[in-house]
Design a protein around this motif. Structure first.
Motif, PDB file in Angstrom:
ATOM      1  N   ALA A  18       0.868  -1.165   0.198  1.00  0.00           N
ATOM      2  CA  ALA A  18      -0.013   0.028  -0.392  1.00  0.00           C
ATOM      3  C   ALA A  18       0.998   1.343  -0.003  1.00  0.00           C
ATOM      4  O   ALA A  18       0.747   1.692  -0.884  1.00  0.00           O
ATOM      5  N   SER A  19       2.095   1.787   0.733  1.00  0.00           N
ATOM      6  CA  SER A  19       2.957   2.262   0.212  1.00  0.00           C
ATOM      7  C   SER A  19       3.576   2.630  -1.162  1.00  0.00           C
ATOM      8  O   SER A  19       3.918   3.448  -1.103  1.00  0.00           O
ATOM      9  N   ALA A  20       4.143   1.336  -0.876  1.00  0.00           N
ATOM     10  CA  ALA A  20       4.866   1.178  -2.548  1.00  0.00           C
ATOM     11  C   ALA A  20       3.478   2.478  -3.340  1.00  0.00           C
ATOM     12  O   ALA A  20       3.525   2.962  -4.261  1.00  0.00           O
ATOM     13  N   GLN A  21       2.535   1.414  -3.507  1.00  0.00           N
ATOM     14  CA  GLN A  21       1.000   1.833  -4.806  1.00  0.00           C
ATOM     15  C   GLN A  21       1.089   3.542  -4.184  1.00  0.00           C
ATOM     16  O   GLN A  21       0.906   4.571  -5.148  1.00  0.00           O
ATOM     17  N   ASP A  22       0.826   4.293  -3.320  1.00  0.00           N
ATOM     18  CA  ASP A  22       0.507   5.285  -2.762  1.00  0.00           C
ATOM     19  C   ASP A  22       2.089   6.474  -2.980  1.00  0.00           C
ATOM     20  O   ASP A  22       1.344   7.589  -3.916  1.00  0.00           O
ATOM     21  N   GLU A  23       2.904   5.825  -3.113  1.00  0.00           N
ATOM     22  CA  GLU A  23       4.209   6.741  -3.533  1.00  0.00           C
ATOM     23  C   GLU A  23       4.516   6.670  -4.842  1.00  0.00           C
ATOM     24  O   GLU A  23       4.581   7.692  -5.793  1.00  0.00           O
ATOM     25  N   LEU A  24       3.996   5.888  -6.028  1.00  0.00           N
ATOM     26  CA  LEU A  24       3.702   5.706  -6.907  1.00  0.00           C
ATOM     27  C   LEU A  24       2.774   7.099  -7.770  1.00  0.00           C
ATOM     28  O   LEU A  24       2.996   6.858  -8.823  1.00  0.00           O
ATOM     29  N   PHE A  25       1.585   6.604  -6.660  1.00  0.00           N
ATOM     30  CA  PHE A  25       0.641   7.671  -7.263  1.00  0.00           C
ATOM     31  C   PHE A  25       0.742   9.170  -7.183  1.00  0.00           C
ATOM     32  O   PHE A  25       0.521   9.758  -7.946  1.00  0.00           O
ATOM     33  N   ASN A  26       1.617   9.263  -6.187  1.00  0.00           N
ATOM     34  CA  ASN A  26       2.011  11.065  -5.823  1.00  0.00           C
ATOM     35  C   ASN A  26       3.156  11.230  -6.663  1.00  0.00           C
ATOM     36  O   ASN A  26       3.174  12.377  -6.966  1.00  0.00           O
ATOM     37  N   ARG A  27       3.997  10.547  -6.930  1.00  0.00           N
ATOM     38  CA  ARG A  27       5.448  10.580  -8.384  1.00  0.00           C
ATOM     39  C   ARG A  27       4.632  10.798  -9.413  1.00  0.00           C
ATOM     40  O   ARG A  27       4.636  11.505  -9.885  1.00  0.00           O
ATOM     41  N   ALA A  28       3.149   9.994 -10.062  1.00  0.00           N
ATOM     42  CA  ALA A  28       2.564  10.316 -11.347  1.00  0.00           C
ATOM     43  C   ALA A  28       1.385  11.106 -10.980  1.00  0.00           C
ATOM     44  O   ALA A  28       1.807  12.609 -11.952  1.00  0.00           O
ATOM     45  N   GLN A  29       1.791  12.308  -9.885  1.00  0.00           N
ATOM     46  CA  GLN A  29       0.661  13.357  -9.765  1.00  0.00           C
ATOM     47  C   GLN A  29       1.756  14.589  -9.577  1.00  0.00           C
ATOM     48  O   GLN A  29       1.449  15.416  -9.971  1.00  0.00           O
ATOM     49  N   ALA A  30       3.089  14.657  -9.145  1.00  0.00           N
ATOM     50  CA  ALA A  30       4.095  15.641  -9.341  1.00  0.00           C
ATOM     51  C   ALA A  30       4.295  15.695 -10.597  1.00  0.00           C
ATOM     52  O   ALA A  30       4.877  16.764 -11.068  1.00  0.00           O
ATOM     53  N   ALA A  31       4.426  14.484 -11.690  1.00  0.00           N
ATOM     54  CA  ALA A  31       4.320  14.206 -12.584  1.00  0.00           C
ATOM     55  C   ALA A  31       4.498  15.476 -13.799  1.00  0.00           C
ATOM     56  O   ALA A  31       3.914  15.590 -14.644  1.00  0.00           O
ATOM     57  N   TYR A  32       2.628  14.777 -13.404  1.00  0.00           N
ATOM     58  CA  TYR A  32       1.796  15.467 -13.972  1.00  0.00           C
ATOM     59  C   TYR A  32       1.760  17.193 -13.386  1.00  0.00           C
ATOM     60  O   TYR A  32       1.911  17.659 -14.507  1.00  0.00           O
ATOM     61  N   ASP A  33       1.835  17.545 -12.833  1.00  0.00           N
ATOM     62  CA  ASP A  33       1.524  18.842 -11.999  1.00  0.00           C
ATOM     63  C   ASP A  33       3.099  19.353 -12.342  1.00  0.00           C
ATOM     64  O   ASP A  33       2.730  21.319 -12.747  1.00  0.00           O
ATOM     65  N   GLY A  35       3.977  19.252 -15.578  1.00  0.00           N
ATOM     66  CA  GLY A  35       4.095  19.444 -17.199  1.00  0.00           C
ATOM     67  C   GLY A  35       4.640  18.086 -17.458  1.00  0.00           C
ATOM     68  O   GLY A  35       4.701  17.824 -18.849  1.00  0.00           O
ATOM     69  N   ARG A  36       5.165  16.356 -16.304  1.00  0.00           N
ATOM     70  CA  ARG A  36       5.613  15.655 -17.556  1.00  0.00           C
ATOM     71  C   ARG A  36       4.702  14.962 -18.080  1.00  0.00           C
ATOM     72  O   ARG A  36       4.536  13.672 -17.457  1.00  0.00           O
ATOM     73  N   TYR A  37       3.654  15.315 -18.861  1.00  0.00           N
ATOM     74  CA  TYR A  37       2.559  13.975 -18.784  1.00  0.00           C
ATOM     75  C   TYR A  37       2.493  13.073 -19.474  1.00  0.00           C
ATOM     76  O   TYR A  37       2.433  11.485 -19.532  1.00  0.00           O
ATOM     77  N   GLY A  38       4.206  12.327 -20.318  1.00  0.00           N
ATOM     78  CA  GLY A  38       4.284  10.939 -20.567  1.00  0.00           C
ATOM     79  C   GLY A  38       4.617  10.464 -19.770  1.00  0.00           C
ATOM     80  O   GLY A  38       4.275   9.367 -19.223  1.00  0.00           O
ATOM     81  N   GLU A  39       5.365  11.013 -18.585  1.00  0.00           N
ATOM     82  CA  GLU A  39       5.564  10.195 -17.261  1.00  0.00           C
ATOM     83  C   GLU A  39       4.730   9.978 -16.669  1.00  0.00           C
ATOM     84  O   GLU A  39       4.944   8.522 -16.039  1.00  0.00           O
ATOM     85  N   ALA A  40       3.934  11.042 -15.959  1.00  0.00           N
ATOM     86  CA  ALA A  40       2.967  10.471 -15.689  1.00  0.00           C
ATOM     87  C   ALA A  40       1.812   9.222 -16.321  1.00  0.00           C
ATOM     88  O   ALA A  40       1.647   8.893 -15.566  1.00  0.00           O
ATOM     89  N   ALA A  41       1.767   9.028 -17.356  1.00  0.00           N
ATOM     90  CA  ALA A  41       1.209   8.237 -18.360  1.00  0.00           C
ATOM     91  C   ALA A  41       2.332   7.196 -17.694  1.00  0.00           C
ATOM     92  O   ALA A  41       1.047   5.917 -17.596  1.00  0.00           O
ATOM     93  N   MET A  42       3.226   6.697 -17.642  1.00  0.00           N
ATOM     94  CA  MET A  42       3.717   5.501 -17.728  1.00  0.00           C
ATOM     95  C   MET A  42       3.631   4.976 -16.284  1.00  0.00           C
ATOM     96  O   MET A  42       3.571   4.459 -16.148  1.00  0.00           O
ATOM     97  N   LEU A  43       3.413   5.894 -15.540  1.00  0.00           N
ATOM     98  CA  LEU A  43       3.413   5.714 -13.565  1.00  0.00           C
ATOM     99  C   LEU A  43       2.141   5.486 -13.314  1.00  0.00           C
ATOM    100  O   LEU A  43       1.925   4.203 -12.678  1.00  0.00           O
ATOM    101  N   TYR A  44       0.888   5.563 -14.439  1.00  0.00           N
ATOM    102  CA  TYR A  44      -0.144   5.713 -13.693  1.00  0.00           C
ATOM    103  C   TYR A  44      -0.615   4.473 -14.298  1.00  0.00           C
ATOM    104  O   TYR A  44      -1.053   3.466 -13.853  1.00  0.00           O
ATOM    105  N   GLU A  45       0.205   3.920 -15.941  1.00  0.00           N
ATOM    106  CA  GLU A  45      -0.292   2.913 -16.609  1.00  0.00           C
ATOM    107  C   GLU A  45       0.426   1.879 -15.581  1.00  0.00           C
ATOM    108  O   GLU A  45       0.264   0.043 -15.429  1.00  0.00           O
ATOM    109  N   LYS A  46       1.992   2.275 -14.795  1.00  0.00           N
ATOM    110  CA  LYS A  46       2.347   1.039 -14.127  1.00  0.00           C
ATOM    111  C   LYS A  46       0.799   0.992 -13.145  1.00  0.00           C
ATOM    112  O   LYS A  46       1.575  -0.198 -12.962  1.00  0.00           O
ATOM    113  N   MET A  47       0.820   1.774 -12.344  1.00  0.00           N
ATOM    114  CA  MET A  47      -0.519   1.101 -11.481  1.00  0.00           C
ATOM    115  C   MET A  47      -1.359   0.509 -11.149  1.00  0.00           C
ATOM    116  O   MET A  47      -1.853  -1.028 -11.174  1.00  0.00           O
ATOM    117  N   ILE A  48      -1.935   0.668 -12.924  1.00  0.00           N
ATOM    118  CA  ILE A  48      -2.999  -0.443 -13.654  1.00  0.00           C
ATOM    119  C   ILE A  48      -2.549  -1.999 -13.653  1.00  0.00           C
ATOM    120  O   ILE A  48      -2.790  -2.667 -13.954  1.00  0.00           O
TER     121      ILE A  48
END
Length: 243
Positions: A18-33, A35-48
């Protein structure tokens, strides 16, 4: 002692995951904020890929794909989020915006489709379960409290109606699973009159268009419906999105 240790290890593993999932989600959110949209998409895809498939992740992934000019992926993930949260106004608005940006027609459901799509598959299952429990309670009342039988019989109409409506709602979503929707992923996608290579072209489909499956034929041919027209497409040109 062994049982205690096994339980403790299981709790620690779940907590770590659960902690790893939260960290991955936060990293994806930070990348999106940032403007690193490609990286954010890759992180969200990894979560899925890791099994975290919920409407929030799909919605955020849809936003990242849209910002990264990946319209087919944006439409697919918005639609996936919609299946779980069909009444969410943000999901509906972003899906329409992505379709409009792609020059694709919006799906126009009938009144019956809007009714059954007002609840998700899981919500219809929960509603049906509630109706079943009410029906059981009413039947038990009839068995053990004779004085209230007439009133209880009238009351049973409500859970019976809920059960019938829930069954129709459940069947609506199951039909979508059986005949899923597809998103066009190739700008050269053209529906043909027949499921045969070299058949006459029927109509062209814009990339990122959302189409409904109506039939299948052989290997790799899908009959789709789009904007009131039907035609055959090779599966190579489309990607499935299903509840």
């Amino acid at each position: 002692m062994n049982r205690f240790l096994n339980t403790l290890v299981a709790v620690l593993l779940i907590s770590t995951a659960a902690s790893a999932q939260d960290e991955l989600f936060n990293r994806a959110q930070a990348a999106y904020d940032d403007g690193r949209y490609g990286e954010a998409a890759m992180l969200y895809e990894k979560m899925i890929a890791d099994g975290i498939s919920n409407p929030e992740v799909h919605y955020n992934l849809g936003n990242a794909c849209f910002k990264n000019s990946e319209l087919p992926a944006a439409v697919r993930h918005y639609r996936k989020a919609y299946y779980d949260l069909p009444r969410d106004p943000d999901i509906q608005a972003n899906l329409r915006f992505a379709l409009n940006a792609a020059g694709a027609a919006e799906t126009v459901p009938s009144f019956i489709e809007r009714l059954f799509a007002s609840l998700s598959l899981q919500e219809w299952i929960m509603t049906g379960t509630g109706g079943y429990l009410l029906l059981c309670a009413g039947l038990l009342t009839i068995l053990f409290i004779k004085r209230s039988r007439r009133q209880t019989l009238k009351f049973l109409l409500l859970p019976l109606f809920v059960l019938a409506l829930s069954f129709l709602g459940w069947r609506y979503w199951k039909n979508i699973q059986k005949n899923p929707e597809w998103v066009v992923t190739d700008k050269e996608a053209t529906a043909l009159f027949s499921p045969v290579e070299g058949s006459t072209a029927h109509f062209k489909l814009p990339m990122a268009a959302l189409v409904k499956q109506r039939n299948t034929h052989g290997k790799g041919w899908i009959e789709v419906e789009y904007d009131g027209k039907r035609g055959w497409l090779k599966q190579d040109y489309i990607q499935m999105v299903s509840p």
